[in-house]
Design an enzyme around this catalytic site. Sequence first.
Site, short mmCIF file in Angstrom:
data_model
loop_
_atom_site.label_atom_id
_atom_site.label_comp_id
_atom_site.label_asym_id
_atom_site.label_seq_id
_atom_site.Cartn_x
_atom_site.Cartn_y
_atom_site.Cartn_z
N GLY A 196 0.85 -1.19 0.00
CA GLY A 196 0.00 0.00 0.00
C GLY A 196 0.88 1.23 0.00
N GLN A 239 2.77 9.95 2.02
CA GLN A 239 4.13 9.40 2.10
C GLN A 239 5.04 9.91 0.98
OE1 GLN A 239 2.35 5.25 2.61
NE2 GLN A 239 4.26 5.07 3.74
N CYS A 284 5.92 -0.37 7.50
CA CYS A 284 5.61 0.90 6.85
C CYS A 284 6.78 1.33 5.98
CB CYS A 284 5.35 1.97 7.92
SG CYS A 284 4.85 3.55 7.22
N LEU A 285 6.49 1.73 4.76
CA LEU A 285 7.56 2.14 3.84
C LEU A 285 8.25 3.42 4.32
CD1 LEU A 285 5.81 1.36 0.44
CD2 LEU A 285 7.46 -0.04 1.70
N HIS A 314 -4.34 1.33 7.88
CA HIS A 314 -2.96 1.83 7.99
C HIS A 314 -2.77 3.03 7.05
CE1 HIS A 314 1.56 1.22 8.22
NE2 HIS A 314 1.45 1.94 7.13
N GLU A 315 -3.30 2.91 5.82
CA GLU A 315 -3.15 4.01 4.84
C GLU A 315 -4.00 5.21 5.25
OE1 GLU A 315 -0.69 1.32 3.04
OE2 GLU A 315 -0.77 3.49 3.01
N HIS A 325 -2.26 7.36 7.58
CA HIS A 325 -1.28 8.26 6.93
C HIS A 325 -1.96 9.56 6.50
CE1 HIS A 325 2.48 6.10 6.77
NE2 HIS A 325 1.93 5.03 6.22
O1 LIG Z 1 3.76 2.24 4.48
C1 LIG Z 1 2.78 1.78 3.90
O2 LIG Z 1 1.67 2.34 3.96
C2 LIG Z 1 2.90 0.46 3.18
C3 LIG Z 1 2.81 -0.71 4.13
C4 LIG Z 1 1.35 -1.16 4.18
C5 LIG Z 1 1.03 -2.15 5.27
C6 LIG Z 1 1.73 -3.35 5.42
C7 LIG Z 1 1.37 -4.25 6.42
C8 LIG Z 1 0.35 -3.96 7.28
C9 LIG Z 1 -0.33 -2.76 7.14
C10 LIG Z 1 0.00 -1.88 6.13
C11 LIG Z 1 3.67 -1.82 3.60
O3 LIG Z 1 3.47 -2.30 2.51
S1 LIG Z 1 4.95 -2.38 4.62
C12 LIG Z 1 5.85 -3.56 3.68
C13 LIG Z 1 5.10 -4.83 3.35
O4 LIG Z 1 4.96 -5.15 2.22
C14 LIG Z 1 4.47 -5.67 4.40
C15 LIG Z 1 4.83 -5.55 5.71
C16 LIG Z 1 4.20 -6.35 6.68
C17 LIG Z 1 3.21 -7.23 6.31
C18 LIG Z 1 2.85 -7.35 4.97
C19 LIG Z 1 3.47 -6.57 4.02
ZN LIG Z 2 2.83 3.17 6.21
#
Ligand SMILES: O=C(O)C[C@@H](Cc1ccccc1)C(=O)SCC(=O)c1ccccc1
Ligand SMILES: [Zn+2]
Length: 170
Positions: free
Chosen positions: A45, A50, A91-92, A133-134, A137
């Site tokens: 996401g 971001q 989170c990225l 989560h988004e 943000h």
């Molecule tokens: O920073 C962001 O919004 C992206 C984030 C989204 C997210 C991942 C996991 C749970 C909630 C929201 C990411 O993509 S983090 C990297 C990722 O691919 C990931 C991390 C943990 C679990 C699954 C995917």
């Molecule tokens: Zn995030």
Amino acid sequence: ALLPILSYPDPRLRTIATPVKEVTAEIKTLITDMIETMYEAQGIGLAASQVDRHIQLIVIDLSEDKDSPRVFINPKVTPLVEEKQSYEEGCLSVPDVYDKVERPNKVRIEALDQDGNAIDEEVEGLLAVCIQHEMDHLSGVIFVDYLSRLKQTRARDKVRKVLKIREKQG
Ligand SMILES: O=C(O)C[C@@H](Cc1ccccc1)C(=O)SCC(=O)c1ccccc1
Ligand SMILES: [Zn+2]
């Protein structure tokens, strides 16, 4: 084009996003760039906040083949159940930090897609977690805000280290 992702604790990540009035050509380009940026960063996401664009725009792709991105414009989330589920989030904007966060496991999402069509769905599981989560943000909230002070300090130190390594890699 790839867009730079803001890193925690950059204060710009705390900006409240404003509603999208009209899906202009410029916003459609931003959507394309956000999807490309999300894939390159290996995320599932990405919120416009971001990439330092403070409008209510989210892209998500949970697919295996990374070929079915979803776009949510002016999204509104309503929890449909009281009980919360804990999920290991990342989170990225907080690279290499993962920790458990509790959120309602089933939510209603109302939004517009990139063609201006209404979205009104009940979602659960990882999609519900990711959307919330988004959405955070877009309100200037980062998942580490739910963790202890100690973990927030550790997260800041970790991000500093990761960014130094990335700088050296050039
Ligand atoms: O920073 C962001 O919004 C992206 C984030 C989204 C997210 C991942 C996991 C749970 C909630 C929201 C990411 O993509 S983090 C990297 C990722 O691919 C990931 C991390 C943990 C679990 C699954 C995917
Ligand atoms: Zn995030």
